[in-house]
Design a protein around this motif. Sequence first.
Motif, short mmCIF file in Angstrom:
data_model
loop_
_atom_site.label_atom_id
_atom_site.label_comp_id
_atom_site.label_asym_id
_atom_site.label_seq_id
_atom_site.Cartn_x
_atom_site.Cartn_y
_atom_site.Cartn_z
N TRP A 11 0.23 -1.61 -2.18
CA TRP A 11 0.76 -2.07 -3.47
C TRP A 11 2.18 -1.55 -3.69
N ASN A 12 2.44 -0.31 -3.32
CA ASN A 12 3.80 0.25 -3.43
C ASN A 12 4.77 -0.53 -2.54
N ASN A 17 8.97 -4.72 -1.90
CA ASN A 17 9.37 -5.78 -0.96
C ASN A 17 8.79 -7.13 -1.39
N PRO A 18 9.19 -7.63 -2.54
CA PRO A 18 8.59 -8.89 -3.04
C PRO A 18 8.82 -10.09 -2.12
N SER A 19 9.84 -10.03 -1.29
CA SER A 19 10.11 -11.17 -0.40
C SER A 19 8.98 -11.39 0.60
N TYR A 23 7.36 -15.06 1.16
CA TYR A 23 7.17 -15.71 2.46
C TYR A 23 5.71 -16.08 2.67
N PHE A 24 4.82 -15.13 2.39
CA PHE A 24 3.39 -15.36 2.60
C PHE A 24 2.92 -16.56 1.80
N PHE A 70 -4.84 -7.34 2.51
CA PHE A 70 -4.52 -7.26 1.09
C PHE A 70 -3.72 -8.47 0.63
N TYR A 71 -2.79 -8.93 1.46
CA TYR A 71 -2.01 -10.12 1.09
C TYR A 71 -2.88 -11.37 1.00
#
Length: 100
Positions: A11-12, A17-19, A23-24, A70-71
């Motif tokens: 989560w951190n 790294n929101p990018s 992308y995902f 997690f993603y």
Amino acid sequence: MTYEEKKQKWWNFHKANPSVYEYFQRFTHEAISRGAKHCSPWLIFGRIRWETHLSTTDKDFKVSNDYIAFYSRLFMKWNPKHEGFFRTKPMKGERYASVK
């Protein structure tokens, strides 16, 4: 490392790294729009790694394999109409917990 510690570490990373999630999400929606009923999150991350390797100058860009599960869970939670697109199994130490 416990499940909760891995989840917090992910989560951190996600917040910093929101990018990666962008992308995902983009590549997952692309697979869905091309007719995929299911897909491996590993395939999506392979493409993310490919794209970032070729399109960035950041030699240190890395995403831990520990984060892939997690993603995929986050994507399905935030996109409930695609629940089940990624086939998941309980992670070691996971107790019916959900991603944030």
